[in-house]
Design an enzyme around this catalytic site. Structure first.
Site, PDB file in Angstrom:
ATOM      1  N   HIS A  92      -8.222  -3.030  -6.456  1.00 39.52           N
ATOM      2  CA  HIS A  92      -8.232  -3.168  -4.993  1.00 39.52           C
ATOM      3  C   HIS A  92      -9.396  -2.338  -4.440  1.00 39.52           C
ATOM      4  CE1 HIS A  92      -7.114  -2.802  -0.802  1.00 39.52           C
ATOM      5  NE2 HIS A  92      -6.352  -3.873  -0.983  1.00 39.52           N
TER       6      HIS A  92
ATOM      7  N   GLU B 285      -9.575  -0.416  -2.048  1.00 41.43           N
ATOM      8  CA  GLU B 285      -9.225   0.973  -1.718  1.00 41.43           C
ATOM      9  C   GLU B 285      -9.236   1.842  -2.966  1.00 41.43           C
ATOM     10  OE1 GLU B 285      -5.695  -0.044   0.515  1.00 41.43           O
ATOM     11  OE2 GLU B 285      -6.998  -0.940   2.036  1.00 41.43           O
TER      12      GLU B 285
ATOM     13  N   LYS C  89       0.857  -1.201   0.000  1.00 45.03           N
ATOM     14  CA  LYS C  89       0.000   0.000   0.000  1.00 45.03           C
ATOM     15  C   LYS C  89       0.893   1.252   0.000  1.00 45.03           C
ATOM     16  CE  LYS C  89      -3.681  -2.695   1.960  1.00 45.03           C
ATOM     17  NZ  LYS C  89      -4.886  -2.765   2.758  1.00 45.03           N
TER      18      LYS C  89
HETATM   19  P1  PGA Z   1      -4.664  -6.431   5.209  1.00 45.85           P
HETATM   20  O1  PGA Z   1      -4.831  -5.909   3.697  1.00 45.85           O
HETATM   21  O2  PGA Z   1      -3.857  -7.695   5.147  1.00 45.85           O
HETATM   22  O3  PGA Z   1      -3.947  -5.321   5.922  1.00 45.85           O
HETATM   23  O4  PGA Z   1      -6.036  -6.673   5.734  1.00 45.85           O
HETATM   24  C1  PGA Z   1      -5.067  -6.810   2.648  1.00 45.85           C
HETATM   25  C2  PGA Z   1      -5.253  -6.049   1.359  1.00 45.85           C
HETATM   26  O5  PGA Z   1      -5.861  -4.974   1.377  1.00 45.85           O
HETATM   27  O6  PGA Z   1      -4.812  -6.505   0.292  1.00 45.85           O
END
Ligand code: PGA
Length: 253
Positions: A96, A98, A12
């Site tokens: 994704h 996000e 990220k």
């Molecule tokens: P996380 O994120 O392991 O922090 O839950 C997974 C992702 O968003 O790919």
């Protein structure tokens, strides 16, 4: 057909170039030891070139977290497939949650990106998943199947199951510590494989890899990876520390 598991780190918006160098240097020998597992790192654009340079001739697959489906032009702030290939990038996360929720990427954009990645020779890891409200309302499958169908519609008939990876990431499980149970994850991923079988046939469905993502950590990874249809993990928080990510790689092998 035995599918090769994949463990993928999604950094990220984290890590400077220096931090990425230290991580990649530590990961390369661990990836070499991980027999039978594909190890991928999805880095921010600012350090992805460095990761790719260091990963050359190693078992680490260098990737990024997004791109745009046009090759060049007036698209301020965007990065294209030819630019990524030029850096030695081999894989890209597409859609994704996000990107979808914070940056407004539509199913249509996600589908076009997935198809463009494949036709450019980048391996897309296409994310799908429902919100808590959708799950509670009994609409998980409506949401997820719609997202999968839209992507598959956009793919050429010649695209095989090995050319694309899906990741089922329930939004309520991402970064919350609230993992889906292994049974819920298997249920959703088994259904996705079944849908891909209907849409693209047996060979595609048996060769396509489908990962789980959402609060995977060393304590829960083995149980999730043991599920029949789950071919690996897409990991955010627990991938940021290379020691913890190395434990997850072990759990997948
Ligand atoms: P996380 O994120 O392991 O922090 O839950 C997974 C992702 O968003 O790919």
């Amino acid at each position: 057909m035995a599918r090769r598991p994949m463990m993928a780190a999604n950094w990220k918006m984290n890590k400077t170039v220096r931090e990425a160098q230290d991580y990649t240097a530590a990961l390369i020998p661990r990836a070499a030891d991980a027999e039978g597992v594909d190890v991928a790192v999805f880095a921010p654009f600012t350090c992805a070139g460095e990761v790719a340079r260091m990963a050359e001739d190693s078992a680490v697959i260098p990737g990024v977290q997004n791109f745009f489906y046009e090759d060049s032009g007036a698209f301020t702030g965007e990065v294209s497939a030819p630019m990524l290939l030029d850096l030695g990038i081999q894989a890209v996360i597409v859609g994704h949650s996000e990107r979808r929720e914070i940056f407004g990427e539509s199913d249509e954009m996600v589908a076009r990106k997935a198809a463009k990645a494949v036709s450019s020779g980048l391996l897309p890891v296409v994310c799908v998943g429902e919100t808590k409200e959708e799950r509670d309302a009994g609409n998980m499958w409506e949401k997820v199947s719609g997202q999968v169908c839209r992507v598959v519609e956009e793919l050429d008939d010649s695209v095989g199951g090995e050319d694309i990876v899906f990741a089922y990431e329930p939004i309520w499980a991402i970064g919350t510590g609230d993992t889906a149970t292994p049974e819920d994850a298997q249920d959703a991923i088994g259904k996705i494989r079944g849908l891909l079988r209907e849409l693209r046939g047996e060979e595609f469905a048996e060769s396509v890899r489908i990962l789980y993502g959402g609060s995977i950590k060393p304590e829960n990874a083995a149980e999730i990876m043991a599920q029949e249809d789950i071919d690996g993990g897409l990991v955010g928080g627990a991938s940021l520390d290379v020691g913890s990510f190395a434990e997850l790689i072990k759990a997948a092998s």
